[in-house]
Design a protein around this motif. Structure first.
Motif, PDB file in Angstrom:
ATOM      1  N   ALA A  14      -1.082   3.665   5.517  1.00 31.76           N
ATOM      2  CA  ALA A  14      -2.326   3.967   6.623  1.00 31.76           C
ATOM      3  C   ALA A  14      -2.528   2.535   7.528  1.00 31.76           C
ATOM      4  CB  ALA A  14      -3.717   3.931   5.759  1.00 31.76           C
ATOM      5  N   LEU A  15      -2.174   1.599   6.634  1.00 31.23           N
ATOM      6  CA  LEU A  15      -2.341   0.198   7.623  1.00 31.23           C
ATOM      7  C   LEU A  15      -1.140   0.004   8.712  1.00 31.23           C
ATOM      8  CD1 LEU A  15      -3.655  -2.698   5.009  1.00 31.23           C
ATOM      9  CD2 LEU A  15      -4.778  -1.623   7.023  1.00 31.23           C
ATOM     10  N   GLY A  16       0.022   0.544   8.019  1.00 28.47           N
ATOM     11  CA  GLY A  16       1.331   0.420   9.177  1.00 28.47           C
ATOM     12  C   GLY A  16       0.852   1.109  10.380  1.00 28.47           C
ATOM     13  N   LYS A  68       1.596  -6.391  12.513  1.00 27.31           N
ATOM     14  CA  LYS A  68       1.887  -5.777  11.130  1.00 27.31           C
ATOM     15  C   LYS A  68       1.948  -6.821   9.923  1.00 27.31           C
ATOM     16  CE  LYS A  68       5.698  -3.435   8.884  1.00 27.31           C
ATOM     17  NZ  LYS A  68       5.009  -3.455   7.905  1.00 27.31           N
ATOM     18  N   ALA A  69       2.120  -7.966  10.245  1.00 28.02           N
ATOM     19  CA  ALA A  69       1.896  -9.023   9.190  1.00 28.02           C
ATOM     20  C   ALA A  69       0.602  -9.304   8.950  1.00 28.02           C
ATOM     21  CB  ALA A  69       2.555 -10.313   9.761  1.00 28.02           C
ATOM     22  N   ALA A  70      -0.329  -9.326   9.735  1.00 30.60           N
ATOM     23  CA  ALA A  70      -1.895  -9.448   9.586  1.00 30.60           C
ATOM     24  C   ALA A  70      -2.093  -8.408   8.681  1.00 30.60           C
ATOM     25  CB  ALA A  70      -2.514  -9.486  10.739  1.00 30.60           C
ATOM     26  N   ALA A  71      -1.796  -7.192   8.888  1.00 30.25           N
ATOM     27  CA  ALA A  71      -2.347  -5.621   8.252  1.00 30.25           C
ATOM     28  C   ALA A  71      -1.728  -5.737   6.922  1.00 30.25           C
ATOM     29  CB  ALA A  71      -1.735  -4.500   9.183  1.00 30.25           C
ATOM     30  N   ASP A  72      -0.492  -6.030   6.824  1.00 28.81           N
ATOM     31  CA  ASP A  72       0.143  -5.966   5.658  1.00 28.81           C
ATOM     32  C   ASP A  72      -0.646  -6.956   4.404  1.00 28.81           C
ATOM     33  OD1 ASP A  72       1.945  -4.230   6.156  1.00 28.81           O
ATOM     34  OD2 ASP A  72       3.581  -5.465   6.405  1.00 28.81           O
ATOM     35  N   ALA A  76      -2.625  -6.434   1.202  1.00 27.42           N
ATOM     36  CA  ALA A  76      -2.172  -6.954  -0.005  1.00 27.42           C
ATOM     37  C   ALA A  76      -3.524  -7.614  -0.872  1.00 27.42           C
ATOM     38  CB  ALA A  76      -1.212  -7.735   0.182  1.00 27.42           C
ATOM     39  N   THR A  77      -4.131  -8.214   0.355  1.00 23.51           N
ATOM     40  CA  THR A  77      -5.336  -9.199  -0.344  1.00 23.51           C
ATOM     41  C   THR A  77      -6.620  -8.254  -0.662  1.00 23.51           C
ATOM     42  OG1 THR A  77      -4.945 -10.820   1.373  1.00 23.51           O
ATOM     43  CG2 THR A  77      -6.897 -10.919   0.413  1.00 23.51           C
ATOM     44  N   ALA A  78      -6.761  -6.990  -0.153  1.00 25.75           N
ATOM     45  CA  ALA A  78      -7.818  -6.079  -0.454  1.00 25.75           C
ATOM     46  C   ALA A  78      -7.207  -5.477  -1.746  1.00 25.75           C
ATOM     47  CB  ALA A  78      -7.810  -5.290   0.513  1.00 25.75           C
TER      48      ALA A  78
END
Length: 88
Positions: A14-16, A68-72, A76-78
């Motif tokens: 979804a984030l992607g 993309k890096a910020a979303a990934d 992962a943090t969430a």
């Protein structure tokens, strides 16, 4: 498969998709400022200079990679907050 990794799969997908939309909109706005034009050039635009085409491609790539890096990382943090483990 760890629970955090299993939970991250749908979150990552979804984030992607969302990050692609956000990055595309961000690039369009940045190009309006940098390129002084509504649309970025395509590689096959005959009337555009090499410099302009390569600048647009590099800028688009950098924006997409950063979003993309910020979303990934955010996803992962969430997942770690929910499960207590990093989805590695």
């Amino acid at each position: 498969m760890k629970g955090s990794k299993l939970l991250y799969k749908p979150v990552g997908l979804a984030l992607g998709a969302l990050s692609g939309v956000v990055a595309g909109a961000a690039f369009k706005q940045v190009w309006k400022l940098v390129g002084h034009d509504e649309d970025a050039p395509d590689a096959t635009d005959e009337d555009r200079a090499w410099r302009e085409i390569l600048l647009a491609a590099a800028l688009q790539g950098a924006i997409f990679a950063a979003v993309k890096a910020a979303a990934d990382r955010g996803g992962a943090t969430a997942v770690r907050r929910v499960t207590g483990t990093w989805p590695g």
